[in-house]
Design a protein around this motif. Structure first.
Motif, PDB file in Angstrom:
ATOM      1  N   UNK A 164      -7.565  13.499  -5.835  1.00 17.65           N
ATOM      2  CA  UNK A 164      -8.626  12.688  -6.449  1.00 17.65           C
ATOM      3  C   UNK A 164      -8.115  11.975  -7.702  1.00 17.65           C
ATOM      4  N   UNK A 165      -7.251  12.643  -8.465  1.00 12.02           N
ATOM      5  CA  UNK A 165      -6.644  11.996  -9.630  1.00 12.02           C
ATOM      6  C   UNK A 165      -5.740  10.856  -9.171  1.00 12.02           C
ATOM      7  N   UNK A 166      -4.931  11.099  -8.123  1.00 14.08           N
ATOM      8  CA  UNK A 166      -4.069  10.043  -7.580  1.00 14.08           C
ATOM      9  C   UNK A 166      -4.898   8.869  -7.080  1.00 14.08           C
ATOM     10  N   UNK A 167      -6.034   9.164  -6.452  1.00 10.04           N
ATOM     11  CA  UNK A 167      -6.924   8.097  -5.958  1.00 10.04           C
ATOM     12  C   UNK A 167      -7.443   7.252  -7.117  1.00 10.04           C
ATOM     13  N   UNK A 168      -7.771   7.916  -8.244  1.00  8.33           N
ATOM     14  CA  UNK A 168      -8.221   7.174  -9.428  1.00  8.33           C
ATOM     15  C   UNK A 168      -7.093   6.331 -10.008  1.00  8.33           C
ATOM     16  N   UNK A 169      -5.872   6.856 -10.003  1.00 10.05           N
ATOM     17  CA  UNK A 169      -4.728   6.134 -10.561  1.00 10.05           C
ATOM     18  C   UNK A 169      -4.327   4.940  -9.711  1.00 10.05           C
ATOM     19  N   UNK A 170      -4.647   4.978  -8.424  1.00  9.04           N
ATOM     20  CA  UNK A 170      -4.187   3.938  -7.493  1.00  9.04           C
ATOM     21  C   UNK A 170      -4.735   2.555  -7.826  1.00  9.04           C
ATOM     22  N   UNK A 171      -5.864   2.488  -8.523  1.00  9.31           N
ATOM     23  CA  UNK A 171      -6.426   1.180  -8.879  1.00  9.31           C
ATOM     24  C   UNK A 171      -5.973   0.737 -10.272  1.00  9.31           C
ATOM     25  N   UNK A 172      -5.003   1.465 -10.817  1.00 10.32           N
ATOM     26  CA  UNK A 172      -4.368   1.123 -12.094  1.00 10.32           C
ATOM     27  C   UNK A 172      -5.383   0.983 -13.236  1.00 10.32           C
ATOM     28  N   UNK A 173      -6.100   2.063 -13.528  1.00  5.34           N
ATOM     29  CA  UNK A 173      -7.057   2.018 -14.646  1.00  5.34           C
ATOM     30  C   UNK A 173      -6.330   2.082 -15.986  1.00  5.34           C
ATOM     31  N   UNK A 174      -7.073   1.838 -17.037  1.00  5.78           N
ATOM     32  CA  UNK A 174      -6.557   2.011 -18.389  1.00  5.78           C
ATOM     33  C   UNK A 174      -7.056   3.316 -19.000  1.00  5.78           C
TER      34      UNK A 174
ATOM     35  N   UNK B  63       0.829  -1.206   0.000  1.00  2.00           N
ATOM     36  CA  UNK B  63       0.000   0.000   0.000  1.00  2.00           C
ATOM     37  C   UNK B  63       0.866   1.260   0.000  1.00  2.00           C
ATOM     38  N   UNK B  64       1.942   1.235   0.793  1.00  2.00           N
ATOM     39  CA  UNK B  64       2.866   2.376   0.817  1.00  2.00           C
ATOM     40  C   UNK B  64       3.401   2.653  -0.586  1.00  2.00           C
ATOM     41  N   UNK B  65       3.748   1.582  -1.285  1.00  2.00           N
ATOM     42  CA  UNK B  65       4.300   1.697  -2.635  1.00  2.00           C
ATOM     43  C   UNK B  65       3.273   2.286  -3.591  1.00  2.00           C
ATOM     44  N   UNK B  66       2.022   1.812  -3.502  1.00  3.00           N
ATOM     45  CA  UNK B  66       0.949   2.299  -4.373  1.00  3.00           C
ATOM     46  C   UNK B  66       0.675   3.769  -4.100  1.00  3.00           C
ATOM     47  N   UNK B  67       0.617   4.142  -2.811  1.00  2.73           N
ATOM     48  CA  UNK B  67       0.330   5.530  -2.452  1.00  2.73           C
ATOM     49  C   UNK B  67       1.411   6.456  -2.998  1.00  2.73           C
ATOM     50  N   UNK B  68       2.657   6.105  -2.802  1.00  2.36           N
ATOM     51  CA  UNK B  68       3.747   6.954  -3.284  1.00  2.36           C
ATOM     52  C   UNK B  68       3.728   7.056  -4.814  1.00  2.36           C
ATOM     53  N   UNK B  69       3.583   5.926  -5.475  1.00  2.00           N
ATOM     54  CA  UNK B  69       3.572   5.922  -6.940  1.00  2.00           C
ATOM     55  C   UNK B  69       2.423   6.757  -7.483  1.00  2.00           C
ATOM     56  N   UNK B  70       1.234   6.624  -6.889  1.00  2.00           N
ATOM     57  CA  UNK B  70       0.057   7.346  -7.370  1.00  2.00           C
ATOM     58  C   UNK B  70       0.195   8.851  -7.148  1.00  2.00           C
ATOM     59  N   UNK B  71       0.710   9.233  -5.992  1.00  2.00           N
ATOM     60  CA  UNK B  71       0.898  10.657  -5.704  1.00  2.00           C
ATOM     61  C   UNK B  71       1.967  11.263  -6.611  1.00  2.00           C
TER      62      UNK B  71
END
Length: 250
Positions: free
Chosen positions: A156-166, A119-127
């Motif tokens: 909000x954009x980072x939150x959308x990116x966190x689930x790895x959309x296309x 989760x830490x990795x996803x949060x940092x990458x998304x932000x």
């Protein structure tokens, strides 16, 4: 390459015919802008691409909307999977009333990610992808409602990116922001198209000119024009090919 193909699509709210015979192809890793006056069907069309209109009572859709050649309205279509593949950012920043960290981790947790280091990795990458990591990395426990509007929208954009959309759908994402924040979001959108297909609703024609590759103009629920943005705003309509005017082969 087409990410979405929309064929003979009609949408009704009970007896009201909101979208009329829409035909258009949305290209992969390009920015497509939907423009037109209020009430013309821009947001309705946008929300059809991840079935948000399913939540509207007496909404009926006819025709086909294909994502990577698969009908998203087929009976066996998994709506949860669709919304993971097709993320959405709304007009007004709407962070959850929780920490910045938990806003970003919310989606991955919902989809089963429990490991703290992951989760830490996803949060940092998304932000970082949302170009806001350097501004908030020391305040991840801070309530996301206590930062500026422009920062909230990037959260909000980072939150959308966190689930790895296309695909990222954006419904007037800068309309509630000041000019400086708008510029940051526009720069971010252009950077994101390297990895994502983006469809943006905007009331601002100048914004469409600045950031989009193709532009669709809607009026009274009809697709009036669909072409490369540079053609829409610089080439007289009567000089464009019929294929681009209809959008069927664009």
């Amino acid at each position: 390459m087409n990410k979405f193909v929309i064929k003979n699509m009609n949408l009704y709210y009970d007896d009201f015919h909101a979208l009329k015979n829409i035909n258009m192809n949305i290209h992969e890793k390009k920015i497509t802008a939907l423009i037109g006056p209020s009430g013309c069907g821009k947001s309705t069309l946008l929300k059809s691409l991840n079935r948000m209109n399913d939540l509207v009572e007496k909404c009926t859709i006819k025709g086909d909307i294909l994502l990577d050649s698969e009908d998203i309205y087929a009976e066996n279509s998994d709506v949860n999977l669709l919304r993971k593949r097709v993320g959405m950012v709304f007009q007004k920043p709407n962070p959850f009333p929780m920490s910045i960290y938990d806003n970003i981790a919310y989606g991955p947790r919902t989809h089963g990610v429990k490991n703290k280091s992951k989760l830490d990795e996803i949060v940092e990458k998304s932000l970082k992808s949302a170009a806001i990591w350097d501004e908030v990395k020391n305040d991840l426990k801070k309530n996301a409602l206590r930062i500026s509007g422009g920062q909230q929208q990037r959260i909000c954009i980072a939150r959308a990116l966190a689930i790895e959309p296309e695909v990222l759908l954006m419904d007037e994402p800068t309309s509630a922001l000041d000019p400086i924040s708008t510029t940051k979001i526009e720069e971010l959108i252009q950077e994101l198209k390297k990895d994502y297909t983006i469809v943006i609703v905007t009331h601002n024609m100048q914004q469409a000119t600045r950031i989009s590759d193709k532009t669709a103009f809607l009026l009274n629920g009809e697709l009036i024009e669909y072409d490369k943005t540079v053609n829409i705003f610089s080439v007289p309509k009567d000089k464009r090919t019929e294929d681009y005017i209809t959008g069927r082969f664009g």
